[in-house]
Motif scaffolding. Sequence first.
Motif, PDB file in Angstrom:
ATOM      1  N   ALA A  70       2.384  -3.607   2.469  1.00 22.24           N
ATOM      2  CA  ALA A  70       1.523  -4.182   1.425  1.00 22.24           C
ATOM      3  C   ALA A  70       0.052  -4.052   1.806  1.00 22.24           C
ATOM      4  O   ALA A  70      -0.789  -3.688   0.976  1.00 22.24           O
ATOM      5  N   ARG A  71      -0.256  -4.354   3.066  1.00 27.48           N
ATOM      6  CA  ARG A  71      -1.639  -4.208   3.536  1.00 27.48           C
ATOM      7  C   ARG A  71      -2.075  -2.747   3.495  1.00 27.48           C
ATOM      8  O   ARG A  71      -3.200  -2.435   3.086  1.00 27.48           O
ATOM      9  N   ALA A  72      -1.194  -1.850   3.916  1.00 29.07           N
ATOM     10  CA  ALA A  72      -1.523  -0.428   3.901  1.00 29.07           C
ATOM     11  C   ALA A  72      -1.794   0.068   2.488  1.00 29.07           C
ATOM     12  O   ALA A  72      -2.759   0.800   2.241  1.00 29.07           O
ATOM     13  N   ALA A  73      -0.954  -0.346   1.545  1.00 29.67           N
ATOM     14  CA  ALA A  73      -1.157   0.087   0.155  1.00 29.67           C
ATOM     15  C   ALA A  73      -2.477  -0.437  -0.394  1.00 29.67           C
ATOM     16  O   ALA A  73      -3.183   0.277  -1.120  1.00 29.67           O
ATOM     17  N   ALA A  74      -2.827  -1.677  -0.058  1.00 29.14           N
ATOM     18  CA  ALA A  74      -4.087  -2.230  -0.548  1.00 29.14           C
ATOM     19  C   ALA A  74      -5.286  -1.483   0.027  1.00 29.14           C
ATOM     20  O   ALA A  74      -6.278  -1.245  -0.667  1.00 29.14           O
ATOM     21  N   LEU A  75      -5.205  -1.104   1.301  1.00 24.25           N
ATOM     22  CA  LEU A  75      -6.312  -0.368   1.913  1.00 24.25           C
ATOM     23  C   LEU A  75      -6.421   1.041   1.353  1.00 24.25           C
ATOM     24  O   LEU A  75      -7.524   1.536   1.092  1.00 24.25           O
ATOM     25  N   TYR A  76      -5.279   1.698   1.168  1.00 28.27           N
ATOM     26  CA  TYR A  76      -5.327   3.053   0.604  1.00 28.27           C
ATOM     27  C   TYR A  76      -5.865   3.034  -0.825  1.00 28.27           C
ATOM     28  O   TYR A  76      -6.462   4.022  -1.277  1.00 28.27           O
ATOM     29  N   ALA A  77      -5.660   1.942  -1.529  1.00 31.63           N
ATOM     30  CA  ALA A  77      -6.127   1.882  -2.915  1.00 31.63           C
ATOM     31  C   ALA A  77      -7.645   1.930  -3.008  1.00 31.63           C
ATOM     32  O   ALA A  77      -8.186   2.295  -4.046  1.00 31.63           O
ATOM     33  N   GLY A  78      -8.337   1.587  -1.924  1.00 35.17           N
ATOM     34  CA  GLY A  78      -9.789   1.613  -1.949  1.00 35.17           C
ATOM     35  C   GLY A  78     -10.391   2.974  -1.687  1.00 35.17           C
ATOM     36  O   GLY A  78     -11.617   3.110  -1.672  1.00 35.17           O
ATOM     37  N   VAL A  79      -9.566   3.991  -1.437  1.00 38.16           N
ATOM     38  CA  VAL A  79     -10.048   5.355  -1.199  1.00 38.16           C
ATOM     39  C   VAL A  79      -9.507   6.233  -2.326  1.00 38.16           C
ATOM     40  O   VAL A  79      -8.305   6.241  -2.596  1.00 38.16           O
ATOM     41  N   GLY A  80     -10.365   6.957  -2.966  1.00 40.46           N
ATOM     42  CA  GLY A  80      -9.961   7.676  -4.171  1.00 40.46           C
ATOM     43  C   GLY A  80      -9.549   9.108  -3.964  1.00 40.46           C
ATOM     44  O   GLY A  80      -9.546   9.888  -4.914  1.00 40.46           O
ATOM     45  N   THR A  81      -9.165   9.518  -2.741  1.00 35.68           N
ATOM     46  CA  THR A  81      -8.778  10.900  -2.502  1.00 35.68           C
ATOM     47  C   THR A  81      -7.291  11.099  -2.783  1.00 35.68           C
ATOM     48  O   THR A  81      -6.514  10.130  -2.886  1.00 35.68           O
ATOM     49  N   ALA A  82      -6.903  12.371  -2.868  1.00 39.85           N
ATOM     50  CA  ALA A  82      -5.497  12.678  -3.105  1.00 39.85           C
ATOM     51  C   ALA A  82      -4.628  12.219  -1.943  1.00 39.85           C
ATOM     52  O   ALA A  82      -3.529  11.690  -2.140  1.00 39.85           O
ATOM     53  N   ASP A  83      -5.101  12.417  -0.704  1.00 39.03           N
ATOM     54  CA  ASP A  83      -4.320  11.978   0.456  1.00 39.03           C
ATOM     55  C   ASP A  83      -4.138  10.466   0.462  1.00 39.03           C
ATOM     56  O   ASP A  83      -3.079   9.955   0.829  1.00 39.03           O
ATOM     57  N   ALA A  84      -5.191   9.724   0.056  1.00 41.66           N
ATOM     58  CA  ALA A  84      -5.083   8.266   0.043  1.00 41.66           C
ATOM     59  C   ALA A  84      -4.047   7.805  -0.978  1.00 41.66           C
ATOM     60  O   ALA A  84      -3.226   6.916  -0.694  1.00 41.66           O
ATOM     61  N   HIS A  85      -4.048   8.389  -2.167  1.00 42.39           N
ATOM     62  CA  HIS A  85      -3.046   8.002  -3.163  1.00 42.39           C
ATOM     63  C   HIS A  85      -1.643   8.410  -2.722  1.00 42.39           C
ATOM     64  O   HIS A  85      -0.661   7.701  -2.975  1.00 42.39           O
ATOM     65  N   TYR A  86      -1.539   9.568  -2.054  1.00 44.65           N
ATOM     66  CA  TYR A  86      -0.234   9.995  -1.545  1.00 44.65           C
ATOM     67  C   TYR A  86       0.299   9.003  -0.511  1.00 44.65           C
ATOM     68  O   TYR A  86       1.455   8.576  -0.558  1.00 44.65           O
ATOM     69  N   ASN A  87      -0.549   8.610   0.433  1.00 46.04           N
ATOM     70  CA  ASN A  87      -0.131   7.643   1.447  1.00 46.04           C
ATOM     71  C   ASN A  87       0.144   6.272   0.830  1.00 46.04           C
ATOM     72  O   ASN A  87       1.032   5.542   1.281  1.00 46.04           O
ATOM     73  N   ARG A  88      -0.628   5.904  -0.210  1.00 46.57           N
ATOM     74  CA  ARG A  88      -0.346   4.637  -0.892  1.00 46.57           C
ATOM     75  C   ARG A  88       1.031   4.669  -1.539  1.00 46.57           C
ATOM     76  O   ARG A  88       1.779   3.680  -1.513  1.00 46.57           O
ATOM     77  N   GLY A  89       1.388   5.825  -2.127  1.00 50.94           N
ATOM     78  CA  GLY A  89       2.726   5.936  -2.686  1.00 50.94           C
ATOM     79  C   GLY A  89       3.804   5.785  -1.629  1.00 50.94           C
ATOM     80  O   GLY A  89       4.843   5.153  -1.861  1.00 50.94           O
ATOM     81  N   ASN A  90       3.571   6.373  -0.436  1.00 50.78           N
ATOM     82  CA  ASN A  90       4.543   6.216   0.649  1.00 50.78           C
ATOM     83  C   ASN A  90       4.700   4.751   1.045  1.00 50.78           C
ATOM     84  O   ASN A  90       5.817   4.262   1.274  1.00 50.78           O
ATOM     85  N   ALA A  91       3.566   4.035   1.159  1.00 52.48           N
ATOM     86  CA  ALA A  91       3.640   2.625   1.544  1.00 52.48           C
ATOM     87  C   ALA A  91       4.368   1.802   0.484  1.00 52.48           C
ATOM     88  O   ALA A  91       5.185   0.930   0.804  1.00 52.48           O
ATOM     89  N   LEU A  92       4.082   2.067  -0.785  1.00 49.55           N
ATOM     90  CA  LEU A  92       4.761   1.328  -1.852  1.00 49.55           C
ATOM     91  C   LEU A  92       6.248   1.650  -1.887  1.00 49.55           C
ATOM     92  O   LEU A  92       7.080   0.774  -2.150  1.00 49.55           O
ATOM     93  N   ALA A  93       6.597   2.925  -1.625  1.00 49.02           N
ATOM     94  CA  ALA A  93       8.012   3.284  -1.597  1.00 49.02           C
ATOM     95  C   ALA A  93       8.723   2.594  -0.448  1.00 49.02           C
ATOM     96  O   ALA A  93       9.851   2.123  -0.584  1.00 49.02           O
ATOM     97  N   LYS A  94       8.078   2.511   0.717  1.00 46.88           N
ATOM     98  CA  LYS A  94       8.668   1.797   1.853  1.00 46.88           C
ATOM     99  C   LYS A  94       8.857   0.318   1.543  1.00 46.88           C
ATOM    100  O   LYS A  94       9.805  -0.306   2.024  1.00 46.88           O
ATOM    101  N   ALA A  95       7.950  -0.237   0.739  1.00 46.31           N
ATOM    102  CA  ALA A  95       8.060  -1.643   0.369  1.00 46.31           C
ATOM    103  C   ALA A  95       9.027  -1.880  -0.784  1.00 46.31           C
ATOM    104  O   ALA A  95       9.217  -3.018  -1.202  1.00 46.31           O
ATOM    105  N   GLY A  96       9.612  -0.804  -1.327  1.00 52.40           N
ATOM    106  CA  GLY A  96      10.557  -0.950  -2.416  1.00 52.40           C
ATOM    107  C   GLY A  96       9.925  -1.082  -3.787  1.00 52.40           C
ATOM    108  O   GLY A  96      10.626  -1.347  -4.763  1.00 52.40           O
ATOM    109  N   ARG A  97       8.645  -0.875  -3.914  1.00 47.60           N
ATOM    110  CA  ARG A  97       7.950  -0.972  -5.202  1.00 47.60           C
ATOM    111  C   ARG A  97       7.894   0.425  -5.807  1.00 47.60           C
ATOM    112  O   ARG A  97       6.870   1.106  -5.799  1.00 47.60           O
ATOM    113  N   TYR A  98       9.033   0.863  -6.328  1.00 44.92           N
ATOM    114  CA  TYR A  98       9.176   2.249  -6.769  1.00 44.92           C
ATOM    115  C   TYR A  98       8.303   2.605  -7.970  1.00 44.92           C
ATOM    116  O   TYR A  98       7.691   3.673  -7.989  1.00 44.92           O
ATOM    117  N   PRO A  99       8.195   1.781  -9.023  1.00 40.80           N
ATOM    118  CA  PRO A  99       7.316   2.167 -10.148  1.00 40.80           C
ATOM    119  C   PRO A  99       5.864   2.345  -9.722  1.00 40.80           C
ATOM    120  O   PRO A  99       5.194   3.285 -10.144  1.00 40.80           O
TER     121      PRO A  99
END
Length: 577
Positions: free
Chosen positions: A369-398
């Motif tokens: 959850a903390r990782a996803a929140a931090l990645y959300a503050g960076v607008g690059t493609a890699d940041a959104h990709y890593n945010r998706g990984n963190a959300l998927a690990k947390a079970g927040r699939y949508p």
Amino acid sequence: MMPELGPLHFLRPHWLWALLALAPLAWAWRARRRSGGVWQRVVDPHLLPHLLERGGDRRARAAGALAAFAWVLAVLALAGPSWRQDTQPLWQGGTPLVVALDLSSASNAADLPPSRLAQARAKIAALLRARAAGQVGLVAYAGDAFTVAPLTDDAGNVALFLDALAPEVMPVDGQRADRAIAQARRLLRQAGFERGAILLLTDHADAAARGAAASAARAGYRVFALGLGRAEGAAYRRGDGTLARTRLDAASLRALAAAGGGRYAAIAGDDGDGDLRALGVLTPGAGEAMPGGERGGRSWRDEGYWLLPPLLLLALFAFRRGGAVAALLLCLWLPWQPARAVELWRRPDQAAHARMAEAAQAYRRGDYARAAALYAGVGTADAHYNRGNALAKAGRYPQALAAYDEALKRAPRMADALANKRAVEAAMKPRPPPRGADDSQRPGSQGGGDGASAGAPQPQAAQDRPSQRQAQRSPADRAEPGAAPGKAPAPRPADARRQAAADAAQRERMQRALQRAGRGAPRDGAREPAEAETPGQRERRLANEAWLRRVPDDPGGLLREKFRIEYERRRNGGTEE
């Protein structure tokens, strides 16, 4: 260490010319005072003593003197007075290295038992273990060159790919060493290095390779060569099944190293590192001349900041009456806290890099959850990709799908985001009802056959090592299960059986790691006790485990597919990533 004291001098002496402006400024101020000002022009002289405040001239002269003194202090501070030196460390020992390995069919020749490829793998592994410092990258080449691992400080991450390297992963056969040198130069340049080293492991070098080495040397990148094979040579089988013979051409490799400003050594068929030490790649930066012939230096310290406190105190008197006392009281009233000026002076790219690093640390310790929140503050493609990984690990699939979509908007051809998105979509698909009470007949059980694919797998595409690079992603971050779920392993050619034992060991390690990752992995950082597991949760866990067992039994499949896609893109006129 105490700084070295020396004579007073100025780092920016041209600012001293500003002292010459003090004389005309003082003359202009005095002439204005003598003119009498506005009151003397409109009031009779015998009335002026009764209207003007006594002592005003003395205060004016004092104010003028203080202003002149403040001007002198400001000019001296800008000129950069210095009277002592400090040791200025020079960065050396951090020269980056890109290893380029020949993966042509000739690497299966057995003049270096059991094969050239096996010896090259072992030598690269020894290099990664023994290298003192500096980033390391890995390039594989045959008829074309491809990046296996970009430059990284984590040599263990590069070593993970060694067992998967074989001629079968290359889309085209050949020995284009010139393209390998060009690809290594591209990696060094993309990482921002103006100097670096390239180590080529092959058996010969043609004129094109020597030209590429000379071009790399002119750009600041030294080229070293480690000879594979023996002078007497050996027979090998090409990719088309025909037999050919190859041998070590040491003379051409020496010419390559000479053109590239590096060294040549023949590979030693033992566990030692004498050949690597002869090349000088184990101690990066050793023996390289520093500018001016020195390995360190001393610099004069700018001591102008000592003049700023008295200058600020004088500036207080420029306020209206009572302003100085009020300013001092305000400074005493303010709470004393540690200064955080670094945060104020950071560039946007520096702030984004620090945020990505903090998010990566949160990801590794399981705080998704903390990782996803931090990645959300960076607008690059890699940041959104890593945010998706963190959300998927947390079970927040949508939310993970939305993050992958954002990454694909910025980088439509990001294969990692596409593969992980498919894995998350597969995990969200509804499961068919169980066919019986027996667990062996449920979808995802070990005896369910194809029903394993019907379960909702937890996406393992979200890697445990999120990317921190803004320009290039490591192949370690790619989604092996999501890239080709259910794909049958490609048949292994007969001439690659020498590596069967190593490949089997690598597959076993991968299977154990994947099974550990999928068995009861917590989504929110807290593992639920086994007795609290509901029947639905147990069914889902069994489906995940069965899905993980369907991973293709081919450790080189990921690299083979990656190289094929990149090769096709190049043939169609695509640009390099």
